[in-house]
Design a protein around this motif. Structure first.
Motif, PDB file in Angstrom:
ATOM      1  N   TRP A 100       7.692  13.258   4.617  1.00 30.56           N
ATOM      2  CA  TRP A 100       7.605  14.450   3.764  1.00 30.56           C
ATOM      3  C   TRP A 100       8.789  14.552   2.824  1.00 30.56           C
ATOM      4  N   GLY A 101       9.915  13.988   3.245  1.00 28.43           N
ATOM      5  CA  GLY A 101      11.040  13.893   2.325  1.00 28.43           C
ATOM      6  C   GLY A 101      10.709  12.994   1.153  1.00 28.43           C
ATOM      7  N   GLY A 102       9.965  11.903   1.423  1.00 26.99           N
ATOM      8  CA  GLY A 102       9.523  11.014   0.359  1.00 26.99           C
ATOM      9  C   GLY A 102       8.544  11.676  -0.573  1.00 26.99           C
ATOM     10  N   VAL A 103       7.651  12.516  -0.003  1.00 30.61           N
ATOM     11  CA  VAL A 103       6.715  13.269  -0.838  1.00 30.61           C
ATOM     12  C   VAL A 103       7.490  14.187  -1.771  1.00 30.61           C
ATOM     13  N   SER A 104       8.453  14.921  -1.215  1.00 29.60           N
ATOM     14  CA  SER A 104       9.246  15.881  -2.010  1.00 29.60           C
ATOM     15  C   SER A 104      10.041  15.178  -3.100  1.00 29.60           C
ATOM     16  N   LEU A 141       0.650   9.138  -1.724  1.00 31.98           N
ATOM     17  CA  LEU A 141       0.750   8.794  -0.305  1.00 31.98           C
ATOM     18  C   LEU A 141       1.489   7.473  -0.127  1.00 31.98           C
ATOM     19  N   TYR A 142       1.123   6.471  -0.913  1.00 33.92           N
ATOM     20  CA  TYR A 142       1.718   5.141  -0.770  1.00 33.92           C
ATOM     21  C   TYR A 142       3.187   5.136  -1.185  1.00 33.92           C
ATOM     22  N   VAL A 143       3.486   5.833  -2.261  1.00 34.82           N
ATOM     23  CA  VAL A 143       4.874   5.893  -2.728  1.00 34.82           C
ATOM     24  C   VAL A 143       5.759   6.557  -1.681  1.00 34.82           C
ATOM     25  N   ALA A 144       5.252   7.639  -1.068  1.00 34.56           N
ATOM     26  CA  ALA A 144       6.022   8.324  -0.038  1.00 34.56           C
ATOM     27  C   ALA A 144       6.266   7.415   1.164  1.00 34.56           C
ATOM     28  N   ILE A 145       5.277   6.618   1.527  1.00 36.44           N
ATOM     29  CA  ILE A 145       5.459   5.672   2.643  1.00 36.44           C
ATOM     30  C   ILE A 145       6.514   4.631   2.290  1.00 36.44           C
ATOM     31  N   LEU A 146       6.403   4.034   1.124  1.00 35.86           N
ATOM     32  CA  LEU A 146       7.362   3.000   0.719  1.00 35.86           C
ATOM     33  C   LEU A 146       8.777   3.558   0.612  1.00 35.86           C
ATOM     34  N   ASP A 147       8.878   4.793   0.151  1.00 34.87           N
ATOM     35  CA  ASP A 147      10.193   5.402  -0.048  1.00 34.87           C
ATOM     36  C   ASP A 147      10.836   5.833   1.260  1.00 34.87           C
ATOM     37  N   LYS A 178      -7.189   0.220   4.778  1.00 31.11           N
ATOM     38  CA  LYS A 178      -7.166   0.371   3.323  1.00 31.11           C
ATOM     39  C   LYS A 178      -5.857   0.930   2.774  1.00 31.11           C
ATOM     40  N   ASP A 179      -5.187   1.827   3.510  1.00 33.76           N
ATOM     41  CA  ASP A 179      -3.990   2.478   2.977  1.00 33.76           C
ATOM     42  C   ASP A 179      -2.717   1.746   3.390  1.00 33.76           C
ATOM     43  N   ARG A 180      -2.291   1.900   4.637  1.00 28.38           N
ATOM     44  CA  ARG A 180      -1.100   1.173   5.091  1.00 28.38           C
ATOM     45  C   ARG A 180      -1.324  -0.338   5.040  1.00 28.38           C
ATOM     46  N   THR A 181      -2.513  -0.750   5.451  1.00 26.83           N
ATOM     47  CA  THR A 181      -2.861  -2.177   5.367  1.00 26.83           C
ATOM     48  C   THR A 181      -2.878  -2.628   3.909  1.00 26.83           C
ATOM     49  N   GLY A 182      -3.412  -1.783   3.031  1.00 25.03           N
ATOM     50  CA  GLY A 182      -3.445  -2.112   1.601  1.00 25.03           C
ATOM     51  C   GLY A 182      -2.069  -2.239   1.007  1.00 25.03           C
TER      52      GLY A 182
END
Length: 587
Positions: A100-104, A141-147, A178-182
């Motif tokens: 959620w910090g990455g989302v923010s 979603l993906y950017v927040a995961i990577l960050d 599809k998401d994390r795997t993608g």
């Protein structure tokens, strides 16, 4: 390779499972790696578990709570597999606070009110962050995961590389694949130098392969309750190509690209990237032809046998052109069409496949792979149809047939071979009619493996016939895979024709090209397997244009000789014909 071609190639590279969804290899050159990507294995059947026997490592990208929930609903076969399988966990969403910090950090500035309200309640801020994530869609979603999870991402990446370097097959998955795997698949493909368009197109396949809600567009519009702190996950359905494209663009802007993100943010050793790229580009020490290759891609070398590999020595002394072929083989039709267009005289040697003449000692002494066609030219033996076509074009350049699209066409059509075989032997041949005896299977298995070069994989050939024989016909899952691969292929061909030609289909013209030659037998074969070609009006027009040429017309499979009326009626009444399957699988 352009994105439209990738749709075909990815579909053709799909892995065969019954309960495991969204299973396939990586895109582009990364498909050379022993890397599989799938959705959860919790629904694996006994047949799926058998297909997973060669996997040395499974990397689960899900959180612990997801893993526990999936374990409760696992099939018996999956439970037994997980009990024994070498599974490691790399939860990309393991640290929810960091996520959620990455989302923010990557969302537009939030209004003042939610931030002030934190003094007495977190609910307004949580609702604002949920709306920001929903508004950003899959890319946010993906950017927040990577960050937020670079260390975990780097660990999963390094584990894949370690398996690849050891020559072991590795599989990674999340819940839907599809998401994390993608994300992980895209990083691996970027590291291998796969064209960005191919990575994006491959990611975009997940929605169609998953089906159900994920084949639908993501939900849009205003929330009924904008103050609800829960995320509406229906807004993240499917795999819209822009999502991964925008994510990779973010990596470019923020980190200077995926490679620098992996090294600088994730702590991946730069040597791992070099290892991965080298393995992806690694090919066998194939025999290099004396003639320049026009058709075959630069990383694939022509299969031309050395004299020592030819055991039927008499052919080494033959002069002129000799073609071993079968009357109804699509690959044989392709070569005969080229010979006709170039007005070349040749001596034909018909190999009767129905009596297994192709695995006689005589013929295996010429072509150890036991396939037709096979060309002998002044003692030189060339054994793969696209290689033969390329060889003829180089040795007899007039009239010139090669065109700019031929290389990609040859590669794409090559990837369809097993799919077309599954369709042919389920929709053209009565079930079980082509079953092998144990002796025939052993004979086929012991030949062909020593032949280096491109073309059809010998082990894949043997595995197909073994499953066919054990099943008493083509297994249903292989037929379904063939239907999906064919639909993707011909949808892509139609689109390319609509764009005036390009990647693997030229514009319709009066002069035949190698690309026309490559695709014509396959188009005719799929049509006579029950495919409704009228759904592709441009492709139908192209087919009619080809039929006006005598060389093509002579090799056009007549429908009444291809599918026996009784078999056609059986397939239709049982709901197993091509179009019925396509409706069930693809809507």
């Amino acid at each position: 390779m352009a994105g439209s071609l990738l749709l075909l190639v990815a579909a053709a590279r799909a892995l065969t499972f019954e309960g495991v969804k969204n299973a396939r290899r990586l895109a582009g050159a990364a498909a050379n790696l022993p890397v599989w990507r799938t959705a959860t294995l919790d629904n694996a059947t006994a047949a799926d578990v058998a297909a997973l026997r060669d996997v040395a490592r499974v990397i689960d990208l899900r959180n612990d709570d997801e893993v526990a929930k999936g374990a409760k609903a696992r099939s018996e076969a999956a439970r037994e597999y997980y009990d024994a399988a070498p599974v490691s966990n790399a939860p990309f969403l393991g640290d929810i606070d960091a996520f959620w910090g990455g989302v923010s950090a990557n969302a537009p500035p939030l209004p003042l009110w939610p931030r002030v309200s934190m003094l007495w309640s977190a609910r307004p801020l949580n609702a604002a962050l949920s709306r920001a994530l929903e508004d950003g869609g899959n890319a946010a979603l993906y950017v927040a995961i990577l960050d937020s999870a670079p260390t975990t991402v780097g660990r999963a990446f390094e584990e894949v590389v370690a398996c690849v370097d050891a020559g072991d097959t590795v599989l990674f998955h999340c819940q839907k694949g599809k998401d994390r795997t993608g994300i992980l698949a895209a990083l691996l493909e970027e590291a291998c130098g796969v064209a960005r368009a191919d990575t994006v197109a491959s990611y975009g396949l997940s929605g169609a392969l998953l089906g159900g809600d994920d084949a639908l567009p993501a939900a849009t519009g205003k929330r009924k309750d904008p103050d609800d702190p829960e995320v509406d996950w229906s807004r993240f359905r499917g795999s819209p190509p822009d999502a991964i494209a925008d994510t990779l663009s973010w990596l470019d802007a923020r980190h200077g690209g995926a490679a620098k993100y992996l090294v600088d943010a994730c702590g991946v050793d730069a040597a791992s990237l070099a290892t991965l790229r080298a393995k992806a580009g690694q090919v066998a020490a194939w025999k290099t032809p004396k003639l320049t290759s026009h058709l075959v891609q630069s990383n694939i070398k022509m299969v031309k046998l050395d004299a020592a590999q030819v055991k039927t020595k008499e052919v080494l002394g033959w002069t002129g052109l000799h073609l071993f072929h079968y009357k109804d083989s699509t690959c044989s039709r392709k070569v005969r069409t080229v010979l006709a267009l170039k007005r070349l005289d040749y001596t034909g040697h018909h190999i009767e496949l129905s009596t297994r003449e192709n695995i006689s000692e005589y013929y295996l002494g010429i072509n150890p792979r036991g396939l037709v066609p096979c060309l002998v030219h002044d003692g030189a033996v060339i054994i793969e149809s696209n290689d033969i076509v390329d060889y003829i074009e180089a040795a007899f350049p007039e009239p010139r047939l090669v065109d700019a699209a031929a290389g990609a066409a040859g590669e794409a059509e090559d990837k369809l071979h097993l799919a077309m075989r599954a369709l042919t032997f389920s929709m053209k041949i009565p079930p079980g009619a082509a079953a092998w005896t144990d002796a025939q299977a052993r004979k086929f298995a012991t030949h062909g493996e020593s032949v280096e070069g491109g073309g059809q994989d010998h082990k894949a050939q043997f595995d197909f016939w073994q499953r066919y024989t054990e099943n008493g016909g083509v297994p249903e899952v292989l037929v379904d895979d063939g239907v999906v691969a064919a639909r993707f292929a011909f949808d892509a061909l139609e689109k390319t024709l609509g764009e005036g030609g390009g990647d693997f289909m030229p514009p319709v013209s009066a002069a035949p090209t190698l690309t026309d030659v490559i695709w014509f037998p396959t188009v005719r074969r799929i049509k006579h397997c029950g495919y409704d070609l009228s759904r592709h009006p441009r492709l139908e027009a192209w087919e009619r244009a080809c039929l006006r040429c005598p060389a093509f017309a002579a090799e056009a499979e007549p429908a009444d000789l291809v599918m026996a009326p009784a078999l056609q009626a059986y397939l239709y009444l049982s709901g197993r014909d091509f179009e019925a399957r396509a409706r069930r699988l693809l809507g």
